[in-house]
Design a protein around this motif. Sequence first.
Motif, mmCIF file in Angstrom:
data_model
loop_
_atom_site.group_PDB
_atom_site.id
_atom_site.type_symbol
_atom_site.label_atom_id
_atom_site.label_comp_id
_atom_site.label_asym_id
_atom_site.label_seq_id
_atom_site.Cartn_x
_atom_site.Cartn_y
_atom_site.Cartn_z
ATOM 1 N N GLY A 5 -0.961 9.892 2.270
ATOM 2 C CA GLY A 5 -1.636 9.117 1.246
ATOM 3 C C GLY A 5 -1.920 7.706 1.711
ATOM 4 N N THR A 6 -2.191 6.834 0.747
ATOM 5 C CA THR A 6 -2.510 5.431 1.039
ATOM 6 C C THR A 6 -1.223 4.627 1.181
ATOM 7 O OG1 THR A 6 -4.635 5.529 -0.105
ATOM 8 C CG2 THR A 6 -3.651 3.351 0.180
ATOM 9 N N VAL A 8 0.401 0.769 1.913
ATOM 10 C CA VAL A 8 0.108 -0.663 1.812
ATOM 11 C C VAL A 8 1.334 -1.451 2.265
ATOM 12 C CG1 VAL A 8 -0.464 -2.567 0.251
ATOM 13 C CG2 VAL A 8 -1.514 -0.311 -0.094
ATOM 14 N N ILE A 18 -4.159 -2.060 4.153
ATOM 15 C CA ILE A 18 -4.326 -0.887 3.294
ATOM 16 C C ILE A 18 -4.729 0.269 4.202
ATOM 17 C CG2 ILE A 18 -5.524 0.118 1.324
ATOM 18 C CD1 ILE A 18 -6.068 -2.716 0.331
ATOM 19 N N VAL A 20 -5.596 3.908 4.534
ATOM 20 C CA VAL A 20 -6.057 5.016 3.689
ATOM 21 C C VAL A 20 -5.852 6.348 4.394
ATOM 22 C CG1 VAL A 20 -8.045 6.012 2.494
ATOM 23 C CG2 VAL A 20 -7.733 3.523 2.540
ATOM 24 N N ASP A 21 -5.284 7.294 3.676
ATOM 25 C CA ASP A 21 -5.045 8.660 4.148
ATOM 26 C C ASP A 21 -4.288 8.668 5.477
ATOM 27 O OD1 ASP A 21 -5.036 11.400 4.045
ATOM 28 O OD2 ASP A 21 -7.056 11.633 4.880
ATOM 29 N N TYR A 22 -3.066 8.235 5.404
ATOM 30 C CA TYR A 22 -2.176 8.218 6.573
ATOM 31 C C TYR A 22 -1.086 9.274 6.425
ATOM 32 C CZ TYR A 22 -3.521 4.278 9.537
ATOM 33 O OH TYR A 22 -4.166 3.467 10.446
ATOM 34 N N GLU A 60 -4.823 10.126 -5.252
ATOM 35 C CA GLU A 60 -5.808 9.050 -5.405
ATOM 36 C C GLU A 60 -5.376 8.128 -6.547
ATOM 37 O OE1 GLU A 60 -10.419 8.485 -6.957
ATOM 38 O OE2 GLU A 60 -9.748 10.471 -6.324
ATOM 39 N N PHE A 63 -0.436 4.374 -4.359
ATOM 40 C CA PHE A 63 -0.131 3.989 -2.981
ATOM 41 C C PHE A 63 1.364 3.820 -2.818
ATOM 42 C CE2 PHE A 63 -0.719 0.012 -5.294
ATOM 43 C CZ PHE A 63 0.287 -0.806 -4.823
ATOM 44 N N HIS A 445 -11.154 4.591 -3.164
ATOM 45 C CA HIS A 445 -9.988 4.152 -2.421
ATOM 46 C C HIS A 445 -9.378 2.905 -3.057
ATOM 47 C CE1 HIS A 445 -10.846 7.126 0.544
ATOM 48 N NE2 HIS A 445 -11.936 6.528 1.009
#
Length: 475
Positions: A5-6, A8, A18, A20-22, A60, A63, A445
């Motif tokens: 997911g995201t 931070v 940030i 995104v999609d890690y 979505e 985070f 995002h």
Amino acid sequence: MIVRGTVVHTPNLGDLDILVDYIIVVNEEGVITHLSPASSRESIQLLSERRGEKVVAIPEGTFILPTFCDLHLHAPQFLYQGTGLDLPLMQWLDTYALKAEARIDEDPKLARRVYTRLANRLKENGTGTVLLFGTIKEETNMILAECMQSAGVRAFVGKLSMDTDISPVNGPASTYIEPSTSASIAAAKSFIKRCHDSVAQLPKSQRLVEPVITPRFVPTCSEELLRGLGEISSNQNVKIQSHLAEAKDQVEWVRSSRGAEDIDVFDRNILLTPLTIQAHCTFLTAPDLSRISTKGTSIAHCPLSNAYFSAQPFPLREALDLNVKVGLGTDVAGGYSMDIMNAMRQAVSVSRLREGDRLMTATKQQAKSVSLAIDWKESLFLATRGGAEALGLHGIFCVGAPFDAQEIQLYNPAGGIGHGSLDYFDLETDARDSQASVSMGNKTHVGPEMIEKWWCIGDVRNRVRMWVQGKSVWP
């Protein structure tokens, strides 16, 4: 554990990453072994090799963020959090703080009840790491350590060392000190050993509590006691915490009784080292801050309690510009809120007032100099990585770091309705539009403005889950 997911975090002061999609992989010891975009070759190969393994999906609108680090909290004062903030510091200590600490020391059942609730409140507010002031009694501090360990909170626990009575004659508090200097030093050594022994049977990665040498502050500690504690820290490599130059009445007390400044007393007793975290520091001068930086000592900035007990604010920007390690503290119960988010907001507000005051008196040339204000991203750094670095931890997501994380939900992707107190009107759709968006695979995002809104008005309702050392600890 595999998390997708995201992500931070704030690797540097003022930077907000940030990701995104890690993909994050956490091993059995709770340590991150993989951090990479889901689209990377390494992540694709890893997911293929571990096909069938459950993936913790961060949806979505949500985070993960490092857990907060509270660098200054008085555990026994949680007993009366939110009351007794009507007096100057030295009177407040005598009227409220010392009485509460003595009461906790006299009642083990009450201590366990208060400290168990404290651990739960910390997790509710996203605090995974905390630096705690305890009481003078060893047994009570062992209860505190046990409660934090069993709750899964990473806690640095300080048994108070005090051999000098500051209670006025016929004051509301009975004398609350240890029997003698030698007894205080012996008790500090004993607590350090007992705290270490209490978790020695656990694998190293599961040992969440650590003892801290804790002279309350200069007025309650003789020179002999301070020297003895400094030597213990030096010989055993144990962290130190105390209060430094906190309030006008306290600073004047030290000057009149010791003939020296707070910082000089600590320094000459080996208590100003890279292992030291000093709270408040509002009355330090620029040369003092330079010395703090050179010594490698860290500062716990407590903006809310400073507003109550200090005659002036902490020079935060100046400290940061001098590369002083700074984190945030709630200072319960001198501060009424246990939520580090309130500490972040207060830190920014105070810094902006300081900058406004500077501009009101500055010449045109002076007005062009670096602002004294910090922004929300910088405060987020202080609340996570800044505090963690003060304690020798990571405070970010990277390979080799423990997975200490909180999951924050901003909005529901099915309709874009904000979660809790948050509203994102531009994301909101009716049911038909929402279905169309999902069928087309459209995604919004998480961006800086969304996170800033959460920083400003978010609360505990946005916190979905929390992990410390890879283990789920909340809810």
